[in-house]
Scaffold this motif. Structure first.
Motif, PDB file in Angstrom:
ATOM      1  N   GLN A   1      15.659  10.027 -14.387  1.00  0.00           N
ATOM      2  CA  GLN A   1      14.574   8.578 -14.184  1.00  0.00           C
ATOM      3  C   GLN A   1      15.647   8.107 -13.159  1.00  0.00           C
ATOM      4  O   GLN A   1      13.618   7.566 -12.611  1.00  0.00           O
ATOM      5  N   GLU A   2      16.021   8.161 -12.643  1.00  0.00           N
ATOM      6  CA  GLU A   2      16.373   7.732 -11.175  1.00  0.00           C
ATOM      7  C   GLU A   2      16.076   7.678 -10.338  1.00  0.00           C
ATOM      8  O   GLU A   2      15.664   7.707  -8.921  1.00  0.00           O
ATOM      9  N   TYR A   3      15.958   9.454 -10.562  1.00  0.00           N
ATOM     10  CA  TYR A   3      15.542  10.058  -9.240  1.00  0.00           C
ATOM     11  C   TYR A   3      13.682  10.107  -9.099  1.00  0.00           C
ATOM     12  O   TYR A   3      13.943   9.569  -8.005  1.00  0.00           O
ATOM     13  N   ALA A   4      13.391   9.538 -10.514  1.00  0.00           N
ATOM     14  CA  ALA A   4      11.675   9.253 -10.002  1.00  0.00           C
ATOM     15  C   ALA A   4      11.328   7.664  -9.446  1.00  0.00           C
ATOM     16  O   ALA A   4      11.042   8.322  -8.567  1.00  0.00           O
ATOM     17  N   VAL A   5      12.100   6.540  -9.752  1.00  0.00           N
ATOM     18  CA  VAL A   5      12.407   5.125  -9.198  1.00  0.00           C
ATOM     19  C   VAL A   5      12.530   5.532  -7.480  1.00  0.00           C
ATOM     20  O   VAL A   5      12.215   4.999  -7.136  1.00  0.00           O
ATOM     21  N   LEU A   6      13.452   6.273  -7.750  1.00  0.00           N
ATOM     22  CA  LEU A   6      14.296   6.537  -6.134  1.00  0.00           C
ATOM     23  C   LEU A   6      13.570   6.988  -5.099  1.00  0.00           C
ATOM     24  O   LEU A   6      12.952   6.803  -4.463  1.00  0.00           O
ATOM     25  N   THR A   7      13.128   8.595  -5.466  1.00  0.00           N
ATOM     26  CA  THR A   7      11.898   9.487  -4.501  1.00  0.00           C
ATOM     27  C   THR A   7      10.729   8.701  -4.836  1.00  0.00           C
ATOM     28  O   THR A   7       9.803   8.668  -3.613  1.00  0.00           O
ATOM     29  N   GLY A   8      10.502   7.518  -6.003  1.00  0.00           N
ATOM     30  CA  GLY A   8       9.024   6.772  -5.384  1.00  0.00           C
ATOM     31  C   GLY A   8       9.240   5.599  -4.541  1.00  0.00           C
ATOM     32  O   GLY A   8       8.496   5.503  -4.046  1.00  0.00           O
ATOM     33  N   LYS A   9      10.478   5.432  -3.915  1.00  0.00           N
ATOM     34  CA  LYS A   9      10.151   4.688  -2.909  1.00  0.00           C
ATOM     35  C   LYS A   9      10.197   5.462  -1.461  1.00  0.00           C
ATOM     36  O   LYS A   9      10.521   4.855  -0.487  1.00  0.00           O
ATOM     37  N   VAL A  10      11.324   6.356  -1.392  1.00  0.00           N
ATOM     38  CA  VAL A  10      11.755   6.704  -0.366  1.00  0.00           C
ATOM     39  C   VAL A  10      12.301   8.468  -0.996  1.00  0.00           C
ATOM     40  O   VAL A  10      12.705   9.024  -1.788  1.00  0.00           O
ATOM     41  N   ASP A  11      11.243   9.588  -0.448  1.00  0.00           N
ATOM     42  CA  ASP A  11      10.887  10.605  -0.861  1.00  0.00           C
ATOM     43  C   ASP A  11      12.258  11.300  -0.281  1.00  0.00           C
ATOM     44  O   ASP A  11      13.186  10.548   0.431  1.00  0.00           O
TER      45      ASP A  11
END
Length: 306
Positions: free
Chosen positions: A180-190
């Protein structure tokens, strides 16, 4: 060394979650120390490396007793600071399959500041791990860290403003996230943007499906270790994973081997009640032998699967 929370964990083992205005009987209640940084430090000690905890701890007698337990597990707790505040606490509702729900109170952990971290300790450490620490605090600590490998598991702070996250990630070598954290973070920075900031390894923990490691040079690894017994509590499995990944990586320089050790420690932790790794060298060896590591898999597909 590990920087972050020291908590008193109250684990309540139930057959089902009570509904509104409903009560259920607990099968068992367990009270012991915990917190992501504390769990990590204990696991590092079990691995066999020198382990220090940096945390802000309540002067409450219950918190002091808990810290003594951590010290008895081989962790250097001489660098913690005491404050006159309520203990950090986590109440976990643990279900029969080992999954859980949690309620947190930050308490004394709110008083941890970067100036409490000794420069001498930073300079003598081979790894500085920051667990569930606000990016502003992690940034100051990582800037002061010279030779050590720096790892960061932001936890809930992955939701922080992207500018703060970008700044701290410029100083981080290993970034730990769950799906879930990966999805949130890569929504901001790929992903490529994360590597361009300076991160060398991104590890995404997938719970019962193991973990994926992505490296700056394009390496992709997936590790899975089946628990060698019936899981009873998944709390802290990610912290044990982080500790053994970092320790094995320092020892071997191999992402593949680090991932294998991390997945094995995480699987072993699910057999332990509470949030800290209960150590059994023979049982850990069985987990290592049962582990599977694949290279070049479709990592994004594994991460995106629910």
């Amino acid at each position: 060394m590990s920087v972050g929370n020291f908590n008193i964990d109250v684990a309540v083992y139930v057959d089902k979650m009570p509904g509104l205005d409903e009560s259920v009987n607990a099968r068992e209640v367990d009270i012991r120390p915990g917190g992501a940084a504390t769990n990590y430090a204990v696991a590092v000690s079990h691995y066999g490396h020198r382990s220090s905890l940096i945390a802000s701890v309540s002067s409450n007698p219950l918190a002091k007793m808990g810290l003594e337990t951590v010290r008895d597990m081989g962790v250097d707790v001489s660098h913690v600071s005491y404050v006159d505040a309520q203990p950090g606490m986590v109440v976990s509702i643990v279900y029969p399959d080992g999954s859980r729900s949690m309620i947190r109170s930050l308490g004394a952990n709110a008083y941890l500041t970067p100036d409490k971290v000794s420069q001498e300790l930073l300079d003598s450490s081979s790894v500085v791990h920051m667990a569930t620490l606000h990016p502003a605090k992690a940034l100051e600590i990582s800037r002061r860290t010279r030779a050590a490998m720096k790892s960061y598991d932001p936890g809930v702070y992955v939701h922080t403003d992207v500018s703060e996250l970008r700044e701290v990630l410029r100083h981080i070598d290993v970034l730990f996230l769950n799906r879930q954290e990966y999805a949130v973070l890569t929504g901001k920075v790929d992903v490529r943007g994360l590597f361009n900031l300076g991160v060398n390894i991104i590890v995404v923990k997938l719970g019962g499906k193991g973990a994926v490691a992505l490296t700056r040079d394009g390496g992709v690894y997936h590790a899975y270790t089946a628990p060698q017994g019936k899981p009873v509590d998944t709390t802290g499995a990610g912290d044990a994973f982080n500790a053994f990944f970092n320790a094995a990586y320092i020892d071997t320089g191999s992402v593949r081997e680090a991932l294998r050790y991390g997945a094995s420690a995480g699987a072993l932790k699910t057999l332990c009640k509470g949030s800290m790794l209960c150590w059994d060298r023979g049982l850990f060896k069985r987990h290592l032998e049962a582990s599977i590591v694949e290279e070049g898999v479709n990592a994004l597909s594994l991460i995106s699967k629910g």
